[in-house]
Structure formats: structure tokens, C-alpha cells
Scaffold this active site. Sequence first.
Site, PDB file in Angstrom:
ATOM      1  N   THR B 180     -37.986 -32.784 -31.278  1.00  8.23           N
ATOM      2  CA  THR B 180     -37.726 -34.744 -31.663  1.00  8.23           C
ATOM      3  C   THR B 180     -36.099 -34.260 -32.239  1.00  8.23           C
ATOM      4  O   THR B 180     -35.897 -35.204 -32.124  1.00  8.23           O
ATOM      5  CB  THR B 180     -38.926 -35.063 -32.270  1.00  8.23           C
ATOM      6  N   SER B 195     -40.334 -28.977 -33.957  1.00  8.78           N
ATOM      7  CA  SER B 195     -41.601 -30.591 -34.851  1.00  8.78           C
ATOM      8  C   SER B 195     -42.923 -29.105 -34.554  1.00  8.78           C
ATOM      9  O   SER B 195     -42.706 -28.560 -33.720  1.00  8.78           O
ATOM     10  CB  SER B 195     -41.042 -31.382 -34.348  1.00  8.78           C
ATOM     11  N   GLY B 197     -45.045 -28.828 -38.002  1.00 13.17           N
ATOM     12  CA  GLY B 197     -46.022 -28.824 -39.190  1.00 13.17           C
ATOM     13  C   GLY B 197     -46.982 -29.539 -39.352  1.00 13.17           C
ATOM     14  O   GLY B 197     -47.927 -29.001 -40.078  1.00 13.17           O
ATOM     15  N   GLU B 198     -47.680 -30.708 -38.542  1.00 12.27           N
ATOM     16  CA  GLU B 198     -49.211 -30.886 -38.682  1.00 12.27           C
ATOM     17  C   GLU B 198     -49.891 -30.224 -37.339  1.00 12.27           C
ATOM     18  O   GLU B 198     -50.994 -29.956 -37.662  1.00 12.27           O
ATOM     19  CB  GLU B 198     -48.933 -32.608 -38.623  1.00 12.27           C
ATOM     20  N   TRP B 264     -37.140 -29.610 -37.716  1.00 16.85           N
ATOM     21  CA  TRP B 264     -36.944 -31.467 -37.541  1.00 16.85           C
ATOM     22  C   TRP B 264     -35.778 -32.379 -37.652  1.00 16.85           C
ATOM     23  O   TRP B 264     -35.768 -33.197 -36.872  1.00 16.85           O
ATOM     24  CB  TRP B 264     -38.374 -31.733 -36.866  1.00 16.85           C
ATOM     25  N   ASN B 282     -42.430 -29.056 -44.527  1.00 17.19           N
ATOM     26  CA  ASN B 282     -44.007 -28.595 -44.870  1.00 17.19           C
ATOM     27  C   ASN B 282     -44.192 -27.794 -44.399  1.00 17.19           C
ATOM     28  O   ASN B 282     -44.402 -27.410 -43.626  1.00 17.19           O
ATOM     29  CB  ASN B 282     -45.330 -29.885 -44.517  1.00 17.19           C
ATOM     30  N   ASP B 324     -46.556 -32.513 -48.811  1.00 17.89           N
ATOM     31  CA  ASP B 324     -45.984 -33.041 -47.740  1.00 17.89           C
ATOM     32  C   ASP B 324     -44.703 -33.324 -47.857  1.00 17.89           C
ATOM     33  O   ASP B 324     -44.003 -34.051 -46.826  1.00 17.89           O
ATOM     34  CB  ASP B 324     -47.180 -34.232 -46.966  1.00 17.89           C
ATOM     35  N   ARG B 351     -37.249 -35.379 -49.312  1.00 20.26           N
ATOM     36  CA  ARG B 351     -38.087 -35.808 -49.358  1.00 20.26           C
ATOM     37  C   ARG B 351     -38.878 -36.209 -50.588  1.00 20.26           C
ATOM     38  O   ARG B 351     -39.111 -37.324 -51.024  1.00 20.26           O
ATOM     39  CB  ARG B 351     -39.488 -35.827 -48.752  1.00 20.26           C
ATOM     40  N   TRP B 494     -35.355 -47.053 -42.922  1.00 17.16           N
ATOM     41  CA  TRP B 494     -35.604 -46.148 -41.604  1.00 17.16           C
ATOM     42  C   TRP B 494     -34.448 -45.938 -40.996  1.00 17.16           C
ATOM     43  O   TRP B 494     -34.730 -45.789 -39.468  1.00 17.16           O
ATOM     44  CB  TRP B 494     -36.924 -45.880 -40.821  1.00 17.16           C
TER      45      TRP B 494
END
Lengths: 150, 600
Positions: B180, B195, B197-198, B264, B282, B324, B351, B494
Site C-alpha cells: 500500500t 503492509s 500488521g492485521e 507501511w 503494531n 493499535d 498515532r 485524513w
Amino acid sequence: MTRAHMLAWCAAAALLGATSLQIAHTARAADSPDSERPYTIENGHIDRATFRGYLYYGDACLRCHGPDGSGSSYAPSLVDSLKRLSKQTFEETVINGRMNVGTANDKVMPSFGTNADVVEHLEEIYSYLKARSDGAIGRGRPKKIGETDD
Amino acid sequence: MNVTSRFAAWSVAATASAVLLAGTALANDQLVKMSQDPAQWVMPTGDYGNQRHTALKQINTGNVKELRPVWTFSTGVLRGHEGGPLIVGDVMYVHTPFPNKVFALDLNDQGRIIWAYEPKQDPNVIPVMCCDTVNRGVAYGEGMVFLHQADATLVALDAKTGKLVWSVKDADPAKGATGTSAPQVVKNMVLVGVSGGEFGVQGHMTAYDIKTGKQIWRAYSEGPDDQILFDPAKTTNLGKPVGADSSLKTWEGDQWKIGGGATWGWISYDPALNLVYYGSGNPSTWNPTQRPGDNKWSMTVFARDADTGVAKWVYQMTPHDEWDYDGINEMILANVKVHGKDTKALVHFDRNGFAFVLDRASGALLQANKFDPAVNWATGYNLQTGLPERVKQYSTEAGGAEHNTKGICPAALGSKDEQPAAFSPETGLFYVPTNHVCMDYEPFKVAYSAGQPYVGATLSMFPPKGEKHLGNFIAYDVNEGKIVWSDPETFSVWSGALTTAGGLAFYGTLDGNLKAVDAKTGKELYKFKTPSGIIGNVTPFEHGGKQYIAVLSGVGGWAGIGMAAGLTEDTAGLGAVGAYKALSNYTQLGGVLTVFGLGD
């Protein structure tokens, strides 16, 4: 686990004998929401199984279907979908996934047939979304029966 | 690459082969020089310092109200459009989310399409992307355009023809790794992160040879020292050597192998120090009870030697993350006063809601203050130990799994996400697009299975107590470590910011407005409602002697997912009534590039 696995297996087997188009067609024509209410509500609190459905929804579905099944810029509102879909169609969609990719669309609903967390908790996820769809619970984290109302 | 330019490149390489270092420095110098020409925008970050500032000043505080769209371009893609175009000479390069098209547009001919590239990718990569199918843009160097596809393939395209020059598989989407982020060209290399992390990836940053795509180095975010490219005696953390196995010691068993720390975000580079800077995300899963330890080096600022990838220094901002709070946001390199002292700083709006200021040569932590007053998970940072002073009430670990921790600020999307801030050397201030959102967070046990989500927490989000707006666009002063002004926005901001020598700060809003404000005061001077919500970065350029501002609109991404249906009422009843506006009532999908200019 077994039931959902069976389902996935049946769907796969059926595919061998029929085109996917026909299946989609019959599913749609016959589809209507289930009247059965798999959840229990007491004073606005839900049963533990349905609550687990809420948790696993957060794990596997939220990042596409948005918080509380409300839909997002990426995937449809499941609160609305379950007003149309039968439990069987719901389960088949989650187990087998669905692809809608073409010139105007690049939407993919992944297949969760090999995801143990989802397969094992599919009934619970359904129960949670059904409760949301029926308007039995609102947005946000539902409370469990026995939990305090702080 | 066509034959002549390949030959030219080859002969340059051949003549320089005796002094190889001079040869690589040459390529680097060329790009640096181009990035200093304000007519162009040749890096996804604008310049190596990630400052997102332009020296152009035709459009200024006096005339910005006359700004108007002069041409637009539909990308034909509906999903969330992050990042922004590049402008190289007379050509603009525009990218899209999956299917990751790239268009070369002719600025001499109203954006006529010179070439278009569309990779053939397996659509099965779509569902392994975390949150929508975003892409943050292409990089440029040596006559090539570099695209990081969703399927974690890095491709080099001939900038003139769009023909594929080389392609390399950076990671495996079957294991949940996707592309990404925007690549960055540094010296003779293309750098690219990953990318996932999830999905429990083992995050890494990789440098590829710009001419061939051959891997030069790869540095993982966690693992043994030879994988993370640490020198136990020389790599430092707050001035002290990290020692052997600095990562392994902070994980239980083999958990580091699926430990996350995805990379990312944006990549910065300081040519004088020869260091590249980026952050890691994360630790996987989101359930902290399932991964005891500090989980190093997730949530970390890395400073690595550009040639070898070996870490010079590291700093972990959120050890053992419980919320997160990915550490991937851009590292802005700026020479500024910090507490009155001239500093070669690295400034990072994380974050987790703290603005970190470090000495970018030594990695010393100089300042870590909140850039949103709502932040409550920690009261502050100890600058000596580098550790946050956590507030137990907001620990999602403290209550154990299946315990709902309420009223944590910020929410998992952070006080700020990937949308890059800007730095104006004229005002000396940083301009930061922020999220003003809090959450309830409930972790629970999950099983790891390759290519399947590995999240293990659910959350609901709402505005901070008593407030109705979900975002702010702020000006931040690192000399004193405080917010100078703050413009409230209905939704999270954003979009990547831009500052100009014309005294302006630009940003886009989720409901679709491009806005220009006075950089000194924050006063709104201009707005225009584009066709869709803006999550792209505002980009300046000059053509034919005239200044333009370009921005991609096209709502989506994590913002579109979290806010499409509006936020919920928080379970603690803290949120203000009426704050739950659904973004879907304001804007709909669709990628469009809008180019703004002044009238004749």
C-alpha cells in the site's frame, strides 16, 4: 465446526454438478430472511453466545463491513443484508466468499472456510448480526446478560 | 527503458565504475536537485525531509480566494484514493487504489493520457488488505516510475512509455503481506515497506537496485540481529548500545515470526548523515495479553545506514502496544529550534497522540508532548528512559482478555494516521491533520492462520467527552512543544497537508473540501467541494509559469470504513449528542484528480 464444514463441502460438491450461476439464481429466488431469533435479550442485554458473535465480528468482519455491521465505503451494511438474506445464504456467503470484480467494481468478500475462528463462531456471528438487523440491539458494544449497567 | 537511455545509463555506470561511490552519489544528486525545483514534485514526500512545503508563492494569502478548478481527471476507480501525483517535467503521474493503475498525463495538453499501466493482479489479494485497497503513490528515479502493487510486487516502469522494465516480488499476499505504501528512491536503490500488521506478517524494509530490481538489503522489524540488521555494539537506543538479541528477548517463544511491525508509512532520508528513517507498526495481534513483552521493534523509529541497512539508532515509542498505535507516520526532518536550541531534528506526530522530537543524528529524545489535548492513555514521557507514563485505567491489558476498557483517547486510528503533516520553514511551524476520536477496546484470544486476519480485539469509536467534531487541523510549535492554533473539522482530517511560501496551509477534508488557511492564524481563506471525500495529499506544481495545486478525492480507507455509517454512542455515555454524523450522508465514492489554479 462440523456443520459449517459440511456446508462448505456441500457447496463445493454442488458446484461440480451445476454452474455457479444456477446456484446463485436459486439461492436468490428462494431467499428470504429467517424468522427464527437465535438470540436471547433480557432488559436490553444479550446472551453470551451472541456477545461472542459481536467479538468475532470485530475480529474478522469490521475492517470491511464497518463498526456494528453498519456498512462502510467498502462493503454493504449487514444490518440491511440480513433483512433479505436467509441464514443459509448468509453462511454460504461467509464460508465460500464472493467476488464482484469487473470494470466498475473490485469488491471481494473473502471466503472464511479455512478460518477456524470464524467457522467455529459462525452461528454466534449470525446471531449477533441478526439481533442488530432485527433492531433488538443498537450500535456499539452490547451488554451481556448479568453484566452491570454502569 | 528504451535502448538509448539504457545505453546512456550503462555508459554512465561504466565510466563511473572506477569510482563507484561517486557514480551512485550522482544519481542521488540528480533527484535531490529535481526535488529542489519547486515546479516539480518528484518524490511522494515532496523532498527527502518529508516537509511537504513549496517555495511557490504565486498563489498567496491575498489571492487564494480566486482559486478555481482548472481541469479534472477521473481515475475510473471507486475505492479510497490516498497519496498524490508526481510531477516530473511536463508529465504528471497519477496512481489509483487496486487495480493500481498508473497514468502519465501530459501537462502541455490538458492532462491528455500519454500512457496508462494496469497490472494483472489476482483479486484474491483484495481481502487481505487491511482496510480498503488504498495505495499511497509512485516514486521516480533514473527515468523510471516505481509502483508498489497491492500484491506486494514492486515494478519499475519506463517513465516515457509505461513499459515494464523490471518487477520483483517483495512479499507473499498468501501470508497476508500486501503493498500500500509509496516506494522511495535513495541513491541507487528503491526502498519499499510492507503492509499486513492485521495478518501477523514479520514486517520489513527492503532496498532494491534501481537498475535491476535485485535485492540489496532487507531489514526486518523483529527477529534475530542478523534479520533486523542490528549491530549489538553499535546500534543504539537513546545513546546506549542495544546489546545482543534486543528484539528476541522481548517476545515469547517464536511469536516474533508473526509479530507484525509492518512498515507501511513514508520513508525519509538525510543525505548528509546517509540515514534513512521510517517507523514500524503494531505488534500482532491487537490482543496484548496474547503477546507478553515489549515486542521490539514494533512501534519504532528506525534510523538506518542507507547503503547497508544496518540500524544506527532506534527508539520504540509504544512498548507492548495495547491500542493499535502503529508508529508508521512520517518522520519530518527539519532544522528547527527546540527549547531555544538549534537542532537537526526528526519530528514525528505519532498515532499514540504524542509529537516526538529527536536528534536525528544521535537518536536522543528531546521532547514528547501531546498534540491533541484529548489524549489520555499516558500522561507524558520520561525523556531519559523514553518510556510513556501510562494510565492504568486505559490499559487494555490490565483487565485481561474479554474485558472492555472504556474511554481511551485516541482511538485505534490514532490522533493522526498516515496522512502526512507539513513543515513551513517560513513560520517554523508544523501543520498536522488530526483525528479527534476516542474508543472502547476489548481484546480477546485469536488463533493465527496464514493469510487470515489476526486481530483479536473489537472496538467502538466516539468523539471525546462533550465534543462534536472528530478532527482538527493544527499548527504545532516544537520549540515550545505546544499547539499554536487548531481548526476544528466535522470529521477526522485524513488528507496530507501542504504549506507554501505564499503563506498558506492546504488540506482536504473527509466530506470533500479542499481548504486553504492562513499559515499564521489558521483563518480559512478558501474552500472548494470536490466530487468525493479527500484522503489524498495536496500537491503543488508549476507549469508554463503558473502555479497549480492538485489533489485526489475519493473517499475510503480506514476513515471511510470507520465513519461511513457515523460513529457510535460510547458505552460510558461520554460523547456529545448529535456528534454521530454519517460520512455517507456527505460524500460518495469515486476517484477524481482536481487541479486548481488562478484565473488569467
